[in-house]
Design a protein around this motif. Structure first.
Motif, PDB file in Angstrom:
ATOM      1  N   SER A 174       0.817  -1.216   0.000  1.00 53.48           N
ATOM      2  CA  SER A 174       0.000   0.000   0.000  1.00 53.48           C
ATOM      3  C   SER A 174       0.851   1.266   0.000  1.00 53.48           C
ATOM      4  CB  SER A 174      -0.935   0.016   1.208  1.00 53.48           C
ATOM      5  OG  SER A 174      -0.226   0.318   2.392  1.00 53.48           O
ATOM      6  N   GLY A 175       2.169   1.113   0.216  1.00 45.95           N
ATOM      7  CA  GLY A 175       3.051   2.270   0.257  1.00 45.95           C
ATOM      8  C   GLY A 175       3.082   2.949   1.610  1.00 45.95           C
ATOM      9  N   ILE A 176       2.701   2.241   2.639  1.00 43.50           N
ATOM     10  CA  ILE A 176       2.677   2.807   3.984  1.00 43.50           C
ATOM     11  C   ILE A 176       4.085   3.243   4.389  1.00 43.50           C
ATOM     12  CG2 ILE A 176       3.060   0.641   5.234  1.00 43.50           C
ATOM     13  CD1 ILE A 176       0.802   1.579   7.141  1.00 43.50           C
ATOM     14  N   ARG A 177       4.141   4.283   5.208  1.00 41.94           N
ATOM     15  CA  ARG A 177       5.443   4.718   5.719  1.00 41.94           C
ATOM     16  C   ARG A 177       5.445   4.602   7.234  1.00 41.94           C
ATOM     17  NH1 ARG A 177       5.529   9.888   7.721  1.00 41.94           N
ATOM     18  NH2 ARG A 177       3.703  11.146   7.301  1.00 41.94           N
ATOM     19  N   LEU A 178       6.626   4.428   7.788  1.00 43.22           N
ATOM     20  CA  LEU A 178       6.790   4.247   9.227  1.00 43.22           C
ATOM     21  C   LEU A 178       6.461   5.543   9.957  1.00 43.22           C
ATOM     22  CD1 LEU A 178       7.821   2.061  11.231  1.00 43.22           C
ATOM     23  CD2 LEU A 178      10.041   3.163  11.092  1.00 43.22           C
ATOM     24  N   LEU A 179       5.568   5.466  10.927  1.00 43.00           N
ATOM     25  CA  LEU A 179       5.150   6.626  11.704  1.00 43.00           C
ATOM     26  C   LEU A 179       5.805   6.571  13.081  1.00 43.00           C
ATOM     27  CD1 LEU A 179       1.362   6.496  10.767  1.00 43.00           C
ATOM     28  CD2 LEU A 179       3.111   7.974   9.772  1.00 43.00           C
ATOM     29  N   SER A 180       6.181   7.732  13.603  1.00 40.08           N
ATOM     30  CA  SER A 180       6.878   7.743  14.891  1.00 40.08           C
ATOM     31  C   SER A 180       6.033   8.321  16.027  1.00 40.08           C
ATOM     32  CB  SER A 180       8.184   8.531  14.773  1.00 40.08           C
ATOM     33  OG  SER A 180       7.916   9.841  14.353  1.00 40.08           O
ATOM     34  N   GLY A 181       4.892   8.912  15.689  1.00 40.54           N
ATOM     35  CA  GLY A 181       4.038   9.506  16.712  1.00 40.54           C
ATOM     36  C   GLY A 181       2.802   8.661  16.978  1.00 40.54           C
ATOM     37  N   PRO A 182       1.837   9.226  17.710  1.00 37.92           N
ATOM     38  CA  PRO A 182       0.614   8.488  18.026  1.00 37.92           C
ATOM     39  C   PRO A 182      -0.241   8.247  16.780  1.00 37.92           C
ATOM     40  CG  PRO A 182       0.435  10.752  18.779  1.00 37.92           C
ATOM     41  CD  PRO A 182       1.841  10.575  18.279  1.00 37.92           C
ATOM     42  N   VAL A 183      -0.929   7.108  16.763  1.00 39.07           N
ATOM     43  CA  VAL A 183      -1.773   6.749  15.622  1.00 39.07           C
ATOM     44  C   VAL A 183      -3.135   6.262  16.092  1.00 39.07           C
ATOM     45  CG1 VAL A 183       0.143   6.154  14.079  1.00 39.07           C
ATOM     46  CG2 VAL A 183      -0.865   4.395  15.523  1.00 39.07           C
ATOM     47  N   ARG A 184      -4.100   6.406  15.197  1.00 39.58           N
ATOM     48  CA  ARG A 184      -5.455   5.892  15.400  1.00 39.58           C
ATOM     49  C   ARG A 184      -5.631   4.770  14.375  1.00 39.58           C
ATOM     50  NH1 ARG A 184      -8.505  10.489  14.640  1.00 39.58           N
ATOM     51  NH2 ARG A 184      -8.307  10.869  16.860  1.00 39.58           N
ATOM     52  N   VAL A 185      -6.097   3.610  14.829  1.00 47.25           N
ATOM     53  CA  VAL A 185      -6.238   2.453  13.949  1.00 47.25           C
ATOM     54  C   VAL A 185      -7.692   1.991  13.928  1.00 47.25           C
ATOM     55  CG1 VAL A 185      -5.489   0.081  13.496  1.00 47.25           C
ATOM     56  CG2 VAL A 185      -3.883   1.717  14.485  1.00 47.25           C
ATOM     57  N   SER A 186      -8.180   1.733  12.732  1.00 52.99           N
ATOM     58  CA  SER A 186      -9.525   1.200  12.545  1.00 52.99           C
ATOM     59  C   SER A 186      -9.407  -0.070  11.703  1.00 52.99           C
ATOM     60  CB  SER A 186     -10.396   2.234  11.834  1.00 52.99           C
ATOM     61  OG  SER A 186     -11.646   1.672  11.501  1.00 52.99           O
TER      62      SER A 186
END
Length: 133
Positions: free
Chosen positions: A46-58
């Motif tokens: 999907s081309g996702i990139r690594l995130l370093s902060g807070p995330v919301r997941v559904s």
């Protein structure tokens, strides 16, 4: 930034690690391991990139529809409240995305997991949406 991707096939819940008395070791069930690999592959595609902060997941899970589903139940998605539990599903997805979507799943600030039976003419799948907050 929001990323959304689909994992084809019937969603798999995490299976508890098993103990082998002969070798005196714990091991991950093969179904869980292979499904985590599929989740990781779909996320990378999907081309996702690594995130370093807070995330919301559904996570929306569209489970295989039972063969004996009443005809009056309709053609669209239907609520599922049977086993496996949603927390067992979430473990598979959160662990599989460590190092791909986030550094560690401790970054997940909020999580929504919803189980459905797929549409009458649809296919089982999982839809994951990750939003940086």
């Amino acid at each position: 930034m929001t990323t959304k991707f689909v994992i084809p096939g019937n969603p798999q819940a995490w299976e508890r690690a098993r103990y082998d008395g002969r070798s005196k070791r714990f091991f991950t069930a093969s179904k869980s391991f292979s499904y985590k690999t599929l989740i990781a592959h779909c996320a990378k595609e999907s081309g996702i990139r690594l995130l370093s902060g807070p995330v919301r997941v559904s996570i929306n899970l569209y489970l295989k529809r039972p063969l004996k589903m009443p005809k009056a139940s309709g053609l669209g998605v239907l609520r599922c409240w049977k086993r496996p539990d949603v927390d067992n599903f979430s473990k598979n997805y959160l662990d599989a995305l460590n190092g791909i979507a986030w550094v560690d799943d401790g970054q997940v600030h909020s999580l929504e997991v919803v189980k459905w039976y797929h549409e009458k003419d649809g296919e089982p799948r999982a839809v994951v949406q990750i939003e940086e907050i």
